[in-house]
Design a protein around this motif. Sequence first.
Motif, PDB file in Angstrom:
ATOM      1  N   ARG A   1      -5.879  -5.618  -9.052  1.00  0.00           N
ATOM      2  CA  ARG A   1      -5.741  -4.937  -9.652  1.00  0.00           C
ATOM      3  C   ARG A   1      -4.069  -3.907  -8.526  1.00  0.00           C
ATOM      4  O   ARG A   1      -4.387  -3.980  -7.571  1.00  0.00           O
ATOM      5  CB  ARG A   1      -6.672  -3.094  -9.510  1.00  0.00           C
ATOM      6  CG  ARG A   1      -6.352  -2.365 -10.109  1.00  0.00           C
ATOM      7  CD  ARG A   1      -7.295  -1.094 -10.951  1.00  0.00           C
ATOM      8  NE  ARG A   1      -7.966  -0.776 -10.322  1.00  0.00           N
ATOM      9  CZ  ARG A   1      -8.080  -0.013  -9.806  1.00  0.00           C
ATOM     10  NH1 ARG A   1      -7.215   0.900  -9.709  1.00  0.00           N
ATOM     11  NH2 ARG A   1      -9.143   1.233  -8.617  1.00  0.00           N
ATOM     12  N   HIS A   2      -3.125  -3.881  -9.780  1.00  0.00           N
ATOM     13  CA  HIS A   2      -2.500  -3.149  -8.215  1.00  0.00           C
ATOM     14  C   HIS A   2      -2.565  -1.822  -7.969  1.00  0.00           C
ATOM     15  O   HIS A   2      -2.963  -0.672  -8.606  1.00  0.00           O
ATOM     16  CB  HIS A   2      -1.743  -2.987  -9.707  1.00  0.00           C
ATOM     17  CG  HIS A   2       0.193  -2.521  -8.701  1.00  0.00           C
ATOM     18  ND1 HIS A   2       0.654  -3.355  -7.726  1.00  0.00           N
ATOM     19  CD2 HIS A   2       0.469  -1.303  -8.240  1.00  0.00           C
ATOM     20  CE1 HIS A   2       1.898  -2.455  -7.167  1.00  0.00           C
ATOM     21  NE2 HIS A   2       1.838  -1.562  -7.593  1.00  0.00           N
ATOM     22  N   VAL A   3      -3.129  -1.700  -6.426  1.00  0.00           N
ATOM     23  CA  VAL A   3      -2.635  -0.143  -6.091  1.00  0.00           C
ATOM     24  C   VAL A   3      -2.114  -0.253  -5.422  1.00  0.00           C
ATOM     25  O   VAL A   3      -1.641  -1.406  -4.276  1.00  0.00           O
ATOM     26  CB  VAL A   3      -4.079  -0.121  -5.267  1.00  0.00           C
ATOM     27  CG1 VAL A   3      -4.329   1.389  -4.347  1.00  0.00           C
ATOM     28  CG2 VAL A   3      -4.992  -0.102  -6.189  1.00  0.00           C
TER      29      VAL A   3
ATOM     30  N   ASP B   1       4.665  -3.719  -1.552  1.00  0.00           N
ATOM     31  CA  ASP B   1       4.285  -1.866  -1.796  1.00  0.00           C
ATOM     32  C   ASP B   1       2.639  -2.699  -2.793  1.00  0.00           C
ATOM     33  O   ASP B   1       2.828  -2.039  -3.915  1.00  0.00           O
ATOM     34  CB  ASP B   1       4.687  -1.397  -2.939  1.00  0.00           C
ATOM     35  CG  ASP B   1       6.194  -0.525  -1.883  1.00  0.00           C
ATOM     36  OD1 ASP B   1       5.459  -0.358   0.069  1.00  0.00           O
ATOM     37  OD2 ASP B   1       7.057   0.038  -1.950  1.00  0.00           O
ATOM     38  N   HIS B   2       2.195  -3.613  -1.944  1.00  0.00           N
ATOM     39  CA  HIS B   2       0.470  -3.908  -2.805  1.00  0.00           C
ATOM     40  C   HIS B   2      -0.003  -4.077  -2.322  1.00  0.00           C
ATOM     41  O   HIS B   2      -0.573  -4.898  -1.389  1.00  0.00           O
ATOM     42  CB  HIS B   2       0.309  -4.883  -3.443  1.00  0.00           C
ATOM     43  CG  HIS B   2      -0.568  -5.262  -4.701  1.00  0.00           C
ATOM     44  ND1 HIS B   2      -0.117  -5.394  -5.756  1.00  0.00           N
ATOM     45  CD2 HIS B   2      -1.773  -4.859  -3.898  1.00  0.00           C
ATOM     46  CE1 HIS B   2      -1.963  -5.943  -6.434  1.00  0.00           C
ATOM     47  NE2 HIS B   2      -3.160  -5.776  -4.872  1.00  0.00           N
ATOM     48  N   LEU B   3      -1.534  -3.057  -1.603  1.00  0.00           N
ATOM     49  CA  LEU B   3      -2.383  -2.547  -0.260  1.00  0.00           C
ATOM     50  C   LEU B   3      -2.725  -4.007  -0.123  1.00  0.00           C
ATOM     51  O   LEU B   3      -3.331  -4.497  -1.266  1.00  0.00           O
ATOM     52  CB  LEU B   3      -3.573  -1.933  -1.428  1.00  0.00           C
ATOM     53  CG  LEU B   3      -5.015  -1.628  -0.651  1.00  0.00           C
ATOM     54  CD1 LEU B   3      -4.574  -1.075   1.084  1.00  0.00           C
ATOM     55  CD2 LEU B   3      -6.163  -0.843  -1.057  1.00  0.00           C
TER      56      LEU B   3
ATOM     57  N   THR C   1       6.584  -6.323 -11.415  1.00  0.00           N
ATOM     58  CA  THR C   1       7.617  -6.968 -10.330  1.00  0.00           C
ATOM     59  C   THR C   1       6.575  -6.648  -9.348  1.00  0.00           C
ATOM     60  O   THR C   1       7.552  -7.734  -8.355  1.00  0.00           O
ATOM     61  CB  THR C   1       8.312  -6.077 -10.634  1.00  0.00           C
ATOM     62  OG1 THR C   1       8.069  -4.875 -10.398  1.00  0.00           O
ATOM     63  CG2 THR C   1       9.357  -5.722 -12.072  1.00  0.00           C
ATOM     64  N   CYS C   2       5.870  -6.539  -9.427  1.00  0.00           N
ATOM     65  CA  CYS C   2       4.893  -6.471  -8.009  1.00  0.00           C
ATOM     66  C   CYS C   2       4.884  -8.255  -7.118  1.00  0.00           C
ATOM     67  O   CYS C   2       4.211  -8.725  -7.771  1.00  0.00           O
ATOM     68  CB  CYS C   2       3.898  -5.597  -7.904  1.00  0.00           C
ATOM     69  SG  CYS C   2       3.085  -5.978  -6.042  1.00  0.00           S
ATOM     70  N   LEU C   3       4.954  -8.056  -6.120  1.00  0.00           N
ATOM     71  CA  LEU C   3       5.155  -9.697  -5.156  1.00  0.00           C
ATOM     72  C   LEU C   3       3.885 -10.076  -5.713  1.00  0.00           C
ATOM     73  O   LEU C   3       3.572 -11.029  -5.554  1.00  0.00           O
ATOM     74  CB  LEU C   3       5.350  -9.595  -4.509  1.00  0.00           C
ATOM     75  CG  LEU C   3       5.206 -10.821  -3.116  1.00  0.00           C
ATOM     76  CD1 LEU C   3       6.503 -12.284  -4.146  1.00  0.00           C
ATOM     77  CD2 LEU C   3       5.660 -10.767  -1.979  1.00  0.00           C
ATOM     78  N   PHE C   4       3.141  -8.959  -4.699  1.00  0.00           N
ATOM     79  CA  PHE C   4       1.302  -9.192  -5.510  1.00  0.00           C
ATOM     80  C   PHE C   4       0.720 -10.041  -5.863  1.00  0.00           C
ATOM     81  O   PHE C   4      -0.114 -10.900  -6.557  1.00  0.00           O
ATOM     82  CB  PHE C   4       0.921  -8.754  -3.764  1.00  0.00           C
ATOM     83  CG  PHE C   4       0.981  -9.134  -2.472  1.00  0.00           C
ATOM     84  CD1 PHE C   4       1.726 -10.039  -2.217  1.00  0.00           C
ATOM     85  CD2 PHE C   4       0.277  -8.645  -1.354  1.00  0.00           C
ATOM     86  CE1 PHE C   4       2.081 -10.266  -1.197  1.00  0.00           C
ATOM     87  CE2 PHE C   4       0.552  -8.431   0.078  1.00  0.00           C
ATOM     88  CZ  PHE C   4       1.838  -9.706   0.415  1.00  0.00           C
ATOM     89  N   CYS C   5       0.922  -9.237  -7.111  1.00  0.00           N
ATOM     90  CA  CYS C   5       0.498  -9.332  -7.869  1.00  0.00           C
ATOM     91  C   CYS C   5       0.888 -10.025  -9.370  1.00  0.00           C
ATOM     92  O   CYS C   5       0.158 -10.993 -10.212  1.00  0.00           O
ATOM     93  CB  CYS C   5       1.071  -8.097  -9.399  1.00  0.00           C
ATOM     94  SG  CYS C   5       0.430  -6.042  -9.204  1.00  0.00           S
ATOM     95  N   ARG C   6       2.214 -10.926  -8.779  1.00  0.00           N
ATOM     96  CA  ARG C   6       2.552 -11.566  -9.501  1.00  0.00           C
ATOM     97  C   ARG C   6       1.834 -13.304  -8.518  1.00  0.00           C
ATOM     98  O   ARG C   6       1.633 -14.201  -9.274  1.00  0.00           O
ATOM     99  CB  ARG C   6       4.198 -12.303  -8.796  1.00  0.00           C
ATOM    100  CG  ARG C   6       4.936 -11.158 -10.243  1.00  0.00           C
ATOM    101  CD  ARG C   6       6.608 -11.341  -9.808  1.00  0.00           C
ATOM    102  NE  ARG C   6       6.681 -12.808 -10.515  1.00  0.00           N
ATOM    103  CZ  ARG C   6       8.135 -13.236  -9.852  1.00  0.00           C
ATOM    104  NH1 ARG C   6       9.040 -12.787  -9.860  1.00  0.00           N
ATOM    105  NH2 ARG C   6       8.358 -14.227 -10.775  1.00  0.00           N
TER     106      ARG C   6
HETATM  107 ZN    ZN Z   1       1.195  -5.397  -7.324  1.00  0.00          ZN
END
Ligand code: ZN
Length: 120
Positions: free
Chosen positions: A51-53, A103-105, A9-14
Motif C-alpha cells: 500500500r502506498h505510504v 517517496d514510497h516508504l 505514478t509512484c515508482l515503487f507502486c509500479r
Molecule cells: Zn507508492
Amino acid sequence: MPEPTSAATCLFCRIVAGEIPATIVHDDDDILAFRDIAPRAPTHILVIPKRHVASAADLTEESAPLAGRLLLTAARIAVEEGIAADGYRLVSNVGRWGGQTVDHLHVHLMGGRTFTWPPG
Ligand code: ZN
Ligand code: 5GP
C-alpha cells in the motif's frame, strides 16, 4: 507544479503492480521486498508496504501493525540471506534532508560488509 507522488505514478507502486521489473525476494499480502537496483552493499534489499505510504512520517496509528511487519520481514529476510549472524543495517530515509529519493516508504536492508556510524 510537479504532480504530488501518488499510487498511480509512484515508482515503487509500479513495481508492486508488476509494471516495472524487480528481483523480488519476498512477496506476501502486505509487503514486497526486492533487490536495490544500485546496491551499496553486497546484500541491499528494499522492504516496502504494498500500500502506498510516502514515508515513515506518514504512518498512522492504523498502520502501526504494517510498520511492525515491515521490520519483522526485514529481519527474517536477513536470516534467509545469511547476513543475520554478522549483523546488518536497517535504515529508512525520510524527506529531503534524510536523503529520501523515492517517496514510497521503504526500509533498506543492507549487509555483507561492516558499516560506520553515523552514516554520512
Ligand atoms: Zn507508492
Ligand atoms: P532512498 O534514496 O529513497 O532512501 O532509496 C531509494 C532506493 O531505491 C535507492 O537505493 C535506489 O537505488 C533504489 N531504486 C531506485 N529506482 C529503483 C528501481 O527502479 N528498481 C529498484 N530495484 N531500486 C530502485
